[in-house]
Design a protein around this motif. Structure first.
Motif, PDB file in Angstrom:
ATOM      1  N   ALA A  96      41.558 134.570 124.341  1.00  0.00           N
ATOM      2  CA  ALA A  96      40.375 135.372 124.652  1.00  0.00           C
ATOM      3  C   ALA A  96      40.517 136.797 124.137  1.00  0.00           C
ATOM      4  O   ALA A  96      39.537 137.406 123.684  1.00  0.00           O
ATOM      5  N   LEU A  97      41.718 137.358 124.174  1.00  0.00           N
ATOM      6  CA  LEU A  97      41.908 138.754 123.779  1.00  0.00           C
ATOM      7  C   LEU A  97      42.046 138.938 122.274  1.00  0.00           C
ATOM      8  O   LEU A  97      41.592 139.953 121.729  1.00  0.00           O
ATOM      9  N   LEU A  98      42.654 137.972 121.571  1.00  0.00           N
ATOM     10  CA  LEU A  98      43.052 138.208 120.188  1.00  0.00           C
ATOM     11  C   LEU A  98      42.253 137.447 119.148  1.00  0.00           C
ATOM     12  O   LEU A  98      42.204 137.874 117.986  1.00  0.00           O
ATOM     13  N   LEU A  99      41.647 136.318 119.494  1.00  0.00           N
ATOM     14  CA  LEU A  99      41.017 135.473 118.479  1.00  0.00           C
ATOM     15  C   LEU A  99      39.553 135.793 118.225  1.00  0.00           C
ATOM     16  O   LEU A  99      38.934 135.130 117.399  1.00  0.00           O
ATOM     17  N   PRO A 193      42.568 114.106 129.969  1.00  0.00           N
ATOM     18  CA  PRO A 193      43.706 113.933 130.878  1.00  0.00           C
ATOM     19  C   PRO A 193      44.522 115.205 131.072  1.00  0.00           C
ATOM     20  O   PRO A 193      45.062 115.440 132.157  1.00  0.00           O
ATOM     21  N   GLY A 194      44.618 116.038 130.039  1.00  0.00           N
ATOM     22  CA  GLY A 194      45.364 117.277 130.183  1.00  0.00           C
ATOM     23  C   GLY A 194      44.713 118.234 131.160  1.00  0.00           C
ATOM     24  O   GLY A 194      45.399 118.883 131.971  1.00  0.00           O
ATOM     25  N   LEU A 195      43.386 118.337 131.109  1.00  0.00           N
ATOM     26  CA  LEU A 195      42.679 119.192 132.071  1.00  0.00           C
ATOM     27  C   LEU A 195      42.863 118.692 133.500  1.00  0.00           C
ATOM     28  O   LEU A 195      43.102 119.482 134.428  1.00  0.00           O
ATOM     29  N   ARG A 196      42.755 117.377 133.691  1.00  0.00           N
ATOM     30  CA  ARG A 196      42.939 116.826 135.044  1.00  0.00           C
ATOM     31  C   ARG A 196      44.377 117.003 135.518  1.00  0.00           C
ATOM     32  O   ARG A 196      44.621 117.310 136.694  1.00  0.00           O
ATOM     33  N   TRP A 197      45.319 116.826 134.613  1.00  0.00           N
ATOM     34  CA  TRP A 197      46.735 116.989 134.959  1.00  0.00           C
ATOM     35  C   TRP A 197      47.027 118.434 135.370  1.00  0.00           C
ATOM     36  O   TRP A 197      47.712 118.697 136.359  1.00  0.00           O
ATOM     37  N   GLY A 198      46.495 119.377 134.618  1.00  0.00           N
ATOM     38  CA  GLY A 198      46.702 120.778 134.960  1.00  0.00           C
ATOM     39  C   GLY A 198      46.027 121.167 136.266  1.00  0.00           C
ATOM     40  O   GLY A 198      46.576 121.937 137.059  1.00  0.00           O
ATOM     41  N   TRP A 199      44.810 120.647 136.497  1.00  0.00           N
ATOM     42  CA  TRP A 199      44.090 120.985 137.732  1.00  0.00           C
ATOM     43  C   TRP A 199      44.815 120.424 138.956  1.00  0.00           C
ATOM     44  O   TRP A 199      44.921 121.089 139.984  1.00  0.00           O
ATOM     45  N   ARG A 200      45.318 119.189 138.853  1.00  0.00           N
ATOM     46  CA  ARG A 200      46.069 118.625 139.982  1.00  0.00           C
ATOM     47  C   ARG A 200      47.341 119.421 140.253  1.00  0.00           C
ATOM     48  O   ARG A 200      47.692 119.678 141.407  1.00  0.00           O
ATOM     49  N   GLY A 201      48.030 119.815 139.193  1.00  0.00           N
ATOM     50  CA  GLY A 201      49.232 120.605 139.390  1.00  0.00           C
ATOM     51  C   GLY A 201      48.942 121.952 140.004  1.00  0.00           C
ATOM     52  O   GLY A 201      49.706 122.437 140.862  1.00  0.00           O
ATOM     53  N   SER A 253      34.465 144.190 125.160  1.00  0.00           N
ATOM     54  CA  SER A 253      33.280 144.773 125.773  1.00  0.00           C
ATOM     55  C   SER A 253      32.600 143.741 126.652  1.00  0.00           C
ATOM     56  O   SER A 253      32.887 142.536 126.585  1.00  0.00           O
ATOM     57  N   VAL A 254      31.668 144.216 127.453  1.00  0.00           N
ATOM     58  CA  VAL A 254      30.964 143.314 128.367  1.00  0.00           C
ATOM     59  C   VAL A 254      30.102 142.322 127.586  1.00  0.00           C
ATOM     60  O   VAL A 254      29.974 141.148 127.969  1.00  0.00           O
ATOM     61  N   THR A 255      29.523 142.769 126.485  1.00  0.00           N
ATOM     62  CA  THR A 255      28.660 141.876 125.705  1.00  0.00           C
ATOM     63  C   THR A 255      29.442 140.720 125.080  1.00  0.00           C
ATOM     64  O   THR A 255      28.871 139.689 124.749  1.00  0.00           O
ATOM     65  N   ASP A 256      30.754 140.907 124.900  1.00  0.00           N
ATOM     66  CA  ASP A 256      31.582 139.835 124.345  1.00  0.00           C
ATOM     67  C   ASP A 256      32.064 138.856 125.405  1.00  0.00           C
ATOM     68  O   ASP A 256      32.838 137.941 125.086  1.00  0.00           O
ATOM     69  N   GLY A 257      31.644 139.058 126.663  1.00  0.00           N
ATOM     70  CA  GLY A 257      32.142 138.232 127.746  1.00  0.00           C
ATOM     71  C   GLY A 257      31.978 136.744 127.538  1.00  0.00           C
ATOM     72  O   GLY A 257      32.966 135.990 127.660  1.00  0.00           O
ATOM     73  N   PRO A 258      30.802 136.223 127.192  1.00  0.00           N
ATOM     74  CA  PRO A 258      30.658 134.768 126.999  1.00  0.00           C
ATOM     75  C   PRO A 258      31.547 134.234 125.882  1.00  0.00           C
ATOM     76  O   PRO A 258      32.153 133.166 126.027  1.00  0.00           O
ATOM     77  N   TRP A 259      31.597 134.965 124.774  1.00  0.00           N
ATOM     78  CA  TRP A 259      32.414 134.516 123.647  1.00  0.00           C
ATOM     79  C   TRP A 259      33.900 134.512 124.019  1.00  0.00           C
ATOM     80  O   TRP A 259      34.629 133.581 123.694  1.00  0.00           O
ATOM     81  N   ARG A 260      34.338 135.557 124.752  1.00  0.00           N
ATOM     82  CA  ARG A 260      35.737 135.607 125.171  1.00  0.00           C
ATOM     83  C   ARG A 260      36.051 134.487 126.161  1.00  0.00           C
ATOM     84  O   ARG A 260      37.153 133.917 126.143  1.00  0.00           O
ATOM     85  N   PHE A 261      35.116 134.155 127.013  1.00  0.00           N
ATOM     86  CA  PHE A 261      35.333 133.064 127.963  1.00  0.00           C
ATOM     87  C   PHE A 261      35.469 131.729 127.230  1.00  0.00           C
ATOM     88  O   PHE A 261      36.304 130.882 127.598  1.00  0.00           O
ATOM     89  N   ILE A 262      34.662 131.536 126.185  1.00  0.00           N
ATOM     90  CA  ILE A 262      34.776 130.298 125.399  1.00  0.00           C
ATOM     91  C   ILE A 262      36.141 130.213 124.731  1.00  0.00           C
ATOM     92  O   ILE A 262      36.787 129.155 124.721  1.00  0.00           O
ATOM     93  N   LEU A 263      36.608 131.334 124.182  1.00  0.00           N
ATOM     94  CA  LEU A 263      37.931 131.338 123.562  1.00  0.00           C
ATOM     95  C   LEU A 263      39.029 131.065 124.582  1.00  0.00           C
ATOM     96  O   LEU A 263      40.002 130.364 124.296  1.00  0.00           O
ATOM     97  N   PHE A 264      38.869 131.635 125.789  1.00  0.00           N
ATOM     98  CA  PHE A 264      39.845 131.355 126.851  1.00  0.00           C
ATOM     99  C   PHE A 264      39.868 129.870 127.189  1.00  0.00           C
ATOM    100  O   PHE A 264      40.946 129.269 127.340  1.00  0.00           O
ATOM    101  N   LEU A 266      38.956 127.356 125.296  1.00  0.00           N
ATOM    102  CA  LEU A 266      39.518 126.585 124.189  1.00  0.00           C
ATOM    103  C   LEU A 266      41.035 126.699 124.143  1.00  0.00           C
ATOM    104  O   LEU A 266      41.744 125.707 123.939  1.00  0.00           O
ATOM    105  N   GLY A 267      41.555 127.923 124.325  1.00  0.00           N
ATOM    106  CA  GLY A 267      43.005 128.086 124.308  1.00  0.00           C
ATOM    107  C   GLY A 267      43.685 127.362 125.456  1.00  0.00           C
ATOM    108  O   GLY A 267      44.714 126.691 125.266  1.00  0.00           O
ATOM    109  N   LEU A 268      43.125 127.468 126.662  1.00  0.00           N
ATOM    110  CA  LEU A 268      43.701 126.782 127.815  1.00  0.00           C
ATOM    111  C   LEU A 268      43.640 125.270 127.646  1.00  0.00           C
ATOM    112  O   LEU A 268      44.612 124.553 127.916  1.00  0.00           O
ATOM    113  N   THR A 269      42.499 124.766 127.170  1.00  0.00           N
ATOM    114  CA  THR A 269      42.349 123.319 126.983  1.00  0.00           C
ATOM    115  C   THR A 269      43.317 122.803 125.931  1.00  0.00           C
ATOM    116  O   THR A 269      43.952 121.748 126.108  1.00  0.00           O
TER     117      THR A 269
END
Length: 574
Positions: A96-99, A193-201, A253-264, A266-269
C-alpha cells in the motif's frame, strides 16, 4: 465389514446378557458398521420384500473415488504460524505504501516479507529447503532487479511474470513438465484457501488465552503514532530534515485511500496465498498422463525421414545463399535484398515452433522398447534437430540483414531473442537424447533445464536494455547512412536517452522531446525510480531539450519511405 447385514435378526446376533440395558430383547439389534460400510437398508426393503434395496444417499459414508484433484491436493498440518501472519501483514502494508507510484526497487522490498511468509509456513509444515528451491527463489528475486534498473515497460512485464512463475516453482518443488507448466495455477488455487487459513489463524490467536495479537497491534499503533508526532515536530524545526523525510517517506494522501487499500489487499492476499502454497502445495508431479500407443516403425519413422529430406534441401539452398549466392537468388525471385530477408523470417520462426511439436509427438508415439528402436528414434530426431538449428541460423541471418536495411525495432529484437532461445531449447533436447537424461538421472533434467533457460533469457533480455540497444543501433545506422526514423525513436523509454543524446540538433531534441516531457511530468519517489530514469534525468538536466524555431516531422532526415519498409511505413512496422 464386506457385506451389509440384513434387517432380520439371526440367532448368532441375539443380545447377550452383557449387552447394554438399552437393547430391547424383542427388537433386532443394530448391525455394527465400519467407516467404509453402508448403513443397513430400512425395514420393508431388501431381497425378502421383492423390491430393490435402497441405494446410498449422496452424503452416505461410502468409499470415495479418487480424482486427479484429490490426488494432488493437500491441507496444512496446522494453523498458520504467527511469523508468517505478521510477514503477510507487512507485505500488505508495504504494498500500500510503496507500489502506488510505479515500479522500481519497491518490488524487491515488497517481495522480501512475502518470501519470509512462505518460508515460515513451509518450516512449520515440516518442508525442507532443497537446492532447487533456492535456485528458483534466487532466480525470482534476481528477475525483480530488472524493474529497478530499466524504465522500459515490456522487459519489466516479462521479468515480473517470470518472477511469479519461478516463485511458484519454488513453492511447489515441481520437476516434471506438468509441474513446470501448472505451478502458477497452483498459486492461484491457494488464494481463497490462503485467505481462510489466515483468517482462522488470526481469530485463534486473537481470542486465545494469551492474546498475543491485540497487544502487538497496540504496540505497533503506539510506535507509529510516536513516529508521526515527533517526525512532524522535527520536520517543522529543520528544513533539511524535512527534505530528507519527504524524500524517504511515501507521499500518501486521503484521495489515494481506495487505491492504497486495493494495493494492501493485493499484497496481503498474495503473501497468504504464497504461505498456504508453501505449507500445502499442489503435487502436480503426481499426475500421470496415459502413455501413447506405440506405432509401427515405418508408421512414424517414414514421415520424419521425408521431413528431414525437405529440411536438408531447404538448408542446402540457405547455405548457398549465406555463402554469397544472393545475386542469383534475387534475380530469380525478383525481390530486393531487404525484401528477401524480411520475407522468410516469420515462416522460419513458425517452422522452428512446429518442429518442437513434431519432436514431442514423435517421442510419445515412437516405440523405444528395443535397442534398435531407441537407436532409430535418436537418429531420426537428432538429424531433425540438427537441420532445425540450421533453420534457426538462417532466420537469425535474415533478421540481421533486415535490420541492416531498415533499422532495429522492439519487435525485431524481441522475435530474434525468441528464435535464439528456441535454438537453445533444441540443443537441450539433443543433449537430453544423447545422454539419456531420463535413465541417467542427470543433475539438470530437461523440464527444469528449459525453465532455467527461459528465466535466464528473460533476465538477460531485461539487463541488456532492449530500448537502449534499439536506440544505439539506429544511431549507428544514422552515422553510417544518414537515415533515421525519429518518429519511432521518440516513443522509446528513458533507457534510450544516452544513445539518442549523441544525435546532432535538431534530431536530438526531436527524438528526446516525448521522453523529456514524461520525465518532467512524473515526480517519482526514490523507491519507484529506476536507474534508467535517474540517468536520463541527469543527462537532460545538463543539456535540456530545445525546439525553438523548428517543428519536428516524422521524416525529419528526408529519407522516409522505401528505405524503411517496402510499404513506406517506416521502422515502426515490422
Amino acid at each position: 465389514m464386506p457385506d451389509t447385514p440384513s434387517a432380520s435378526p439371526s440367532p448368532s446376533s441375539s443380545p447377550s446378557p452383557s449387552s447394554s440395558p438399552a437393547s430391547s430383547p424383542t427388537s433386532p439389534p443394530s448391525p455394527v458398521t465400519g467407516p467404509g460400510d453402508a448403513p443397513p437398508p430400512p425395514s420393508g426393503t431388501g431381497p425378502h420384500t421383492g423390491r430393490p434395496a435402497a441405494q446410498p444417499g449422496p452424503w452416505t459414508a461410502v468409499p470415495r473415488t479418487e480424482t486427479w484433484l484429490t490426488r494432488i491436493r493437500q491441507s496444512p498440518s496446522g494453523p498458520i504460524p504467527v511469523a508468517a501472519l505478521w510477514s503477510a501483514l507487512a507485505t500488505g502494508v508495504l504494498s500500500a505504501l510503496l507500489l502506488g507510484d510505479g515500479l522500481g526497487v519497491n518490488l524487491l522490498i515488497v517481495a522480501v516479507p512475502a518470501t519470509l511468509a512462505a518460508y515460515f509456513a513451509a518450516l512449520a509444515a515440516g518442508r525442507r529447503v532443497r537446492p532447487w528451491t533456492v535456485v528458483w527463489g534466487i532466480g525470482g528475486l534476481a528477475l525483480l532487479v530488472v524493474p529497478a534498473l530499466r524504465d522500459a515497460g515490456w522487459p519489466t512485464f516479462l521479468a515480473v511474470v517470470s518472477a511469479v512463475a519461478l516463485a511458484s516453482l519454488a513453492l511447489h518443488g515441481s520437476r516434471s513438465w506438468r509441474g513446470i507448466l501448472f505451478a502458477p495455477f497452483g498459486l492461484l488455487h491457494s488464494i481463497g484457501p490462503g485467505l481462510r487459513w489466515g483468517w482462522r489463524g488470526l481469530r485463534e490467536r486473537a481470542g486465545g488465552s494469551h492474546g498475543r495479537v491485540a497487544p502487538a497491534l497496540r504496540t505497533t499503533a503506539v510506535a507509529v503514532g510516536l513516529l508521526v508526532v515527533f517526525g512532524a515536530l522535527f520536520a517543522g524545526a529543520d528544513a533539511a530534515f524535512a527534505d530528507l523525510l519527504g524524500s524517504l517517506a511515501p507521499d500518501v494522501s486521503v484521495t489515494d485511500g481506495p487505491w492504497r487499500f486495493i494495493l494492501f489487499a493485493l499484497g496481503l492476499t498474495g503473501a497468504l496465498a504464497a504461505a498456504r502454497t508453501a505449507a500445502a502445495p499442489l503435487r502436480w508431479d503426481r499426475l500421470r498422463a496415459r502413455p501413447g500407443r506405440p506405432r509401427a516403425r515405418m508408421e512414424w519413422a517414414l514421415p520424419l525421414i521425408v521431413l528431414n529430406l525437405l529440411f536438408a534441401v531447404f538448408n542446402a539452398v540457405q547455405l548457398t545463399v549465406l555463402f554469397g549466392g544472393y545475386d542469383k537468388v534475387l534475380s530469380e525471385t525478383g525481390l530486393t535484398y531487404a525484401e528477401y530477408a524480411r520475407q522468410g523470417f516469420w515462416q522460419l520462426l513458425w517452422a522452428t515452433l512446429l518442429t518442437l511439436a513434431v519432436i514431442g509427438l514423435a517421442l510419445r508415439w515412437a516405440p523405444r522398447e528395443g535397442a534398435r528402436d531407441r537407436t532409430l528414434v535418436r537418429s531420426v530426431l537428432g538429424t531433425l534437430c540438427l537441420l532445425t538449428l540450421v533453420v534457426v541460423a538462417s532466420a537469425l541471418r535474415r533478421m540481421d540483414l533486415y535490420v541492416d536495411a531498415y533499422g532495429l525495432t522492439r519487435l525485431r529484437v524481441s522475435v530474434a531473442a525468441v528464435e535464439l532461445w528456441l535454438g537453445f531449447v533444441i540443443v537441450l533436447i539433443m543433449a537430453a537424447g544423447a545422454l539419456g537424461a531420463r535413465r541417467a538421472r542427470l543433475p539438470l533434467p530437461l523440464p527444469r533445464a528449459v525453465a532455467v533457460s527461459a528465466a535466464a533469457g528473460v533476465l538477460a533480455f531485461g539487463l541488456l536494455s532492449p530500448d537502449a540497444l534499439v536506440a544505439e543501433r539506429n544511431v549507428q545506422r544514422y552515422e553510417e547512412t544518414g537515415k533515421i526514423d525519429v518518429g519511432y525513436l521518440d516513443g522509446l523509454s528513458a533507457d534510450a536517452v544516452p544513445a539518442l543524446d549523441r544525435l546532432p540538433e535538431p534530431l536530438r531534441s526531436c527524438a528526446l522531446r516525448d521522453i523529456a516531457s514524461d520525465l518532467d511530468a512524473a515526480e517519482t519517489p526514490w523507491y519507484a525510480l529506476s536507474r534508467g530514469e535517474a540517468r536520463a534525468q541527469s543527462i537532460l538536466a545538463k543539456r535540456g531539450v530545445s525546439l525553438q524555431g523548428y517543428a519536428c516531422t516524422p521524416g525529419i532526415d528526408g529519407e522516409r519511405g522505401d528505405e524503411f519498409g517496402d510499404d513506406g511505413g517506416g521502422s515502426s512496422n515490422y
